[in-house]
Design a protein around this motif. Sequence first.
Motif, PDB file in Angstrom:
ATOM      1  N   SER A 578      -3.580   3.628  -4.195  1.00 50.66           N
ATOM      2  CA  SER A 578      -2.454   4.303  -3.556  1.00 50.66           C
ATOM      3  C   SER A 578      -1.721   3.333  -2.638  1.00 50.66           C
ATOM      4  O   SER A 578      -2.344   2.490  -1.979  1.00 50.66           O
ATOM      5  CB  SER A 578      -2.972   5.497  -2.751  1.00 50.66           C
ATOM      6  N   VAL A 581       2.790   5.923  -0.811  1.00 52.25           N
ATOM      7  CA  VAL A 581       3.846   6.771  -1.385  1.00 52.25           C
ATOM      8  C   VAL A 581       3.344   7.425  -2.671  1.00 52.25           C
ATOM      9  O   VAL A 581       3.517   8.616  -2.895  1.00 52.25           O
ATOM     10  CB  VAL A 581       5.123   5.941  -1.673  1.00 52.25           C
ATOM     11  N   HIS A 582       2.712   6.593  -3.519  1.00 48.52           N
ATOM     12  CA  HIS A 582       2.190   7.081  -4.785  1.00 48.52           C
ATOM     13  C   HIS A 582       0.669   7.192  -4.724  1.00 48.52           C
ATOM     14  O   HIS A 582       0.000   6.390  -4.062  1.00 48.52           O
ATOM     15  CB  HIS A 582       2.577   6.130  -5.928  1.00 48.52           C
ATOM     16  N   GLN A 583       0.154   8.182  -5.406  1.00 43.70           N
ATOM     17  CA  GLN A 583      -1.293   8.354  -5.442  1.00 43.70           C
ATOM     18  C   GLN A 583      -1.943   7.272  -6.296  1.00 43.70           C
ATOM     19  O   GLN A 583      -1.292   6.636  -7.132  1.00 43.70           O
ATOM     20  CB  GLN A 583      -1.639   9.727  -6.025  1.00 43.70           C
ATOM     21  N   THR A 585      -3.959   5.772  -9.316  1.00 45.38           N
ATOM     22  CA  THR A 585      -3.902   6.193 -10.720  1.00 45.38           C
ATOM     23  C   THR A 585      -4.865   5.374 -11.572  1.00 45.38           C
ATOM     24  O   THR A 585      -5.242   4.249 -11.224  1.00 45.38           O
ATOM     25  CB  THR A 585      -2.481   6.026 -11.302  1.00 45.38           C
TER      26      THR A 585
END
Length: 697
Positions: A578, A581-583, A585
């Motif tokens: 992460s 902002v974005h998890q 993945t």
Amino acid sequence: MSTPEDFTRFPLKVWEKVVLPKVKKAVVFMDDASAEALHWCGGAARLLEAGARDFKEFSSFESGAADEPKAVFVVSSLLKGRTVDVIKDIVSLSHFQYCVVFTARAHSVHLRANSVAAETDGSPVFEQFEEKLCEWMGDMNYTAEVAHAPLLFAPVSRQQQQPPQLLLAPAFAHLFPLLARDLEVVNAGRPEKKKFASLVDVDVNALPAELQLEIKSLASALNSMFEATDTREESFAVGPMSRIIAGELAAHPQAKHRRKSAANKASIIFVDRTMDLTGAVGHHGDNLVEKILTVLPPLPGHVTDVQVDMLELTGLQRNPHSQTPSTLAPGCLAQTQSPAAQSLWETMLTSKHKEAVMEVRRQLVETASKEELPIKMSMGRVTPEQLCSYVQLFRSSCGALESHGGVLQLGLATAQTLRHPGLPRWDACLAFERLLLQALGDCDFPAVLRQLLPLMKPRGGEGSPASRSGDDSCGPDELILLLVYLYSLADEAQPAEEEEEEEELERLERELVGALTLVVTREAELSPLLQKLTGCASPEELTTERVHSAVGDMFETLRGLSHSRDHLKQLRSVYTASDGVHQATYRPFLRQILEEVFNPARPECPDIEHTSGGLTDLLKTGFSMFMKVSRPHPGDNPLLLLFLVGGVTPSELRLIREVVTAHKPGTQVLVLSTRLLRPTDVPELLFSAQRLQPGAA
């Protein structure tokens, strides 16, 4: 130029040109792997249409009738050991005067199995077996024929509109890449100075004899396929087992001659399943077929197909109190006779779950409308009750039932999956996997692993039955899958003090072993996975000591999973942390490989090893120290074959299609693999005691 269709037609042609001409007026005996290969090529109907009198299981308890003088045996194994014993038993109990035996293993592999190193003139092993057949029939003047027929592949997907197409090899379903623990077995009989430092150094001659024969058989089968399609292959490998298989294919005696004259070209990339177990056991795949394979019972004797309950198509009533199995024959997923059903199966296999379910409904509605059945249209969400109501309309018309049986079976498979009480556990596992994925970026591995401890509680509470098939919480199978998922990502966790982490990990693993042992011993029924893990068929056979030992061994294997990609230079991670902002993945390993292959800049990826070059490649390596030398690239050829050693998931088939469409539309892609994976297949293969002896599994 050869196409994927040329390869998927190859198994069909072998049946049509080699086997079927011999079955007229014969009783046919076939082992499970051969029967499964035929199942995806048209099934037993092909034999009966060709004139076969009967079709029987390959078993010592079977025989021919007094008025059946001819027998045809089709086996996927070598003519040795149990296979020979079964053939002898059947022939001795029958009145045959003419026997034909087809083995899927080449004569060269039979020579190797009989410790004959060099190829000889003729087929002495087959000729000797013909003499034995005449002896067992009781008259040396009777007729016996033994031949090789490469019947090892099953065309599970033959779609021509868009890639990929899929060929499976059921006879190699138990072939699995080497694991860290296997190195101890390989090194056990070797002198101290000749022990291998890592799996990357292991060669085929160091493997157990059974495994050597399996690899040589697979290489021989692939060579037969390339020979039939007049194709010259450039082989590439990612992973220790893949490198060994690719090397065997490159060294195959007949392959060298074929490559000199073949008109077509293709690239084949072998990839070890162990490079990415996260994708194999995870529940992130938004795919209908993956869920069907997971929740419906397997078709007896088959690795890939499932049983579909056909009761909805009859007027029979279900008896909820009956413990006896239904006398109604089950349906299945392999629908090779109906173009409409075949098209629906392809959509289900490579589409997202929602798209596939909508297509099932659309096909049922369209089919019912064509037959002028009184269908009531409904929009919105598709429900299992809705699908069943459409299927039940066909009960009133025998003609419609017969004409559209394939589509109806796929519709029932979808409905039975959607209403299955175990399906909610899929979403529960997915939710927990996402939490673990986020935690890996924030904590060290023991801290992430500790989050599994609260889940490890026996099913039900005190005084309640230890079964909760309708519950969405994790049972032992799901707990084992989560462990495999987590250990395969262990290197992605935040680093900690190495000595402290090791001590904490050992302490935590002891807790987990104890907790999981208690969970398993409290089970009222043992799943197939638990039966494989413990070696017990029923809970009555379980002892705490036996379970504790099996779970302890399991953790020994799990520890090595995090090091599967250690030898790689570029493709070492399947995780993106992460960034606030974005998890975090999961990055599928297969996607990374394909992006390297289709990269327009065509950089050389050090992890995709070229294995077809032999001496020429070694010379290029030497010259490259002084000048720029171009090496073969997987993207050089118009056809790309991907061979997943250890299995491929339906979700990965969709992923391949998406990557090809995004990066190089129009590319011809064929996927080959040993099996179509359910999540629980992976731990069964990982923890199998016969992993290094796949022929005995």
